[in-house]
Scaffold this active site. Sequence first.
Site, short mmCIF file in Angstrom:
data_model
loop_
_atom_site.label_atom_id
_atom_site.label_comp_id
_atom_site.label_asym_id
_atom_site.label_seq_id
_atom_site.Cartn_x
_atom_site.Cartn_y
_atom_site.Cartn_z
N HIS A 263 -4.54 4.58 2.70
CA HIS A 263 -3.44 4.29 1.77
C HIS A 263 -2.91 5.57 1.14
O HIS A 263 -3.53 6.63 1.25
CB HIS A 263 -3.90 3.30 0.68
CG HIS A 263 -5.13 3.72 -0.07
ND1 HIS A 263 -6.39 3.73 0.50
CD2 HIS A 263 -5.30 4.17 -1.34
CE1 HIS A 263 -7.28 4.13 -0.39
NE2 HIS A 263 -6.64 4.41 -1.52
N ARG A 273 4.68 5.61 -13.06
CA ARG A 273 3.70 4.67 -12.54
C ARG A 273 2.34 5.04 -13.11
O ARG A 273 1.92 6.20 -13.04
CB ARG A 273 3.66 4.70 -11.00
CG ARG A 273 2.69 3.70 -10.39
CD ARG A 273 2.81 3.67 -8.87
NE ARG A 273 2.04 2.58 -8.29
CZ ARG A 273 0.76 2.68 -7.92
NH1 ARG A 273 0.11 3.83 -8.04
NH2 ARG A 273 0.13 1.64 -7.43
#
Length: 330
Positions: A263, A273
Amino acid sequence: MVVLTKPSLGQVSLTRPQKPNHHHPPGIPVINLSEPGAEALVVRACEELGFFKVTDHGIPMELIAKLEEEAVKFFALPQTEKERVGPASPFGYGSKNIGCNGDTGWVEYLLMEITSKPMSHASLAFLTEPSASSFRSALNEYMSAVRKLACVVLESMAEGLKIEPRNIFSKLVMDEESDSVLRLNHYPPCPMPEASEGVVTGFGEHTDPQIISVLRSNDTAGLQISLRDGSWVSVLPDRAAFFINVGDSLQVLTNGRFRSVRHRVLANGLKSRVSMIYFGGPPSGERLAPLSLLMREGEESHYREFTWCEYKRCAYKTMLADNRLGQFEK
């Protein structure tokens, strides 16, 4: 929220767009942990993707929001104050540099060592200060809850695999000597390069070395996972749910039946974020090898036995994208 101190785009890596996946990408499995049959769904998700979302997890949203609020406050501090906590070596505050081998990203982070004993933050002296009491309290509550969630998921895996004892995986992260970590990441809004051939990498592609990762983020997108064909799929954020990663150690314990998911995080041009990840690791001296209970008749082990300490030392010497398990394969 404060952005990093004017980092130049030359300091972070660019990710070139991948060849599009023309097949309909599979949805991320969503598993309600309280529903009958959840154990079988957990096993299937671990085998097919190594990644899934869990709902009805029992962790109050207020507790989650409390730690996120403390993280936001910390990352909004002046850079000089944040740097008092670091540098990350590996625990503490870090900015842009990830590890010590040249990986960089559009990210700042706080990395904390967590054990099942009363929480020890020897590398984070600021948490002992009176002004950090609310941060410390939020960490303790969150860690207690998320460790229990990790154990629920790991025990669901054992049940789904029909192996005993039920805590065969979870006992490793609940051990007093378990080597677990909490990572708070902040990806500031990123001024995207004009006419660039790629996008800015927030956190480069990798697999997690531990047994299990339990993660969540705010409402900002950026996380992507890699499918078996090498294409990338974006994971829609869900601040009320948790996402589960299979780690390298669990891949070894299941002899590759469960696959550690590759990932990455891409930077966002407009929004911050914030993510919070619990990495559940085994005790330092734990010997890792495929479990005989899971070996089919005539099946050979794909990995030689090694200790978690040995594997962790290896991981620290590699780049993020390296195949760390390769040198432990038979």
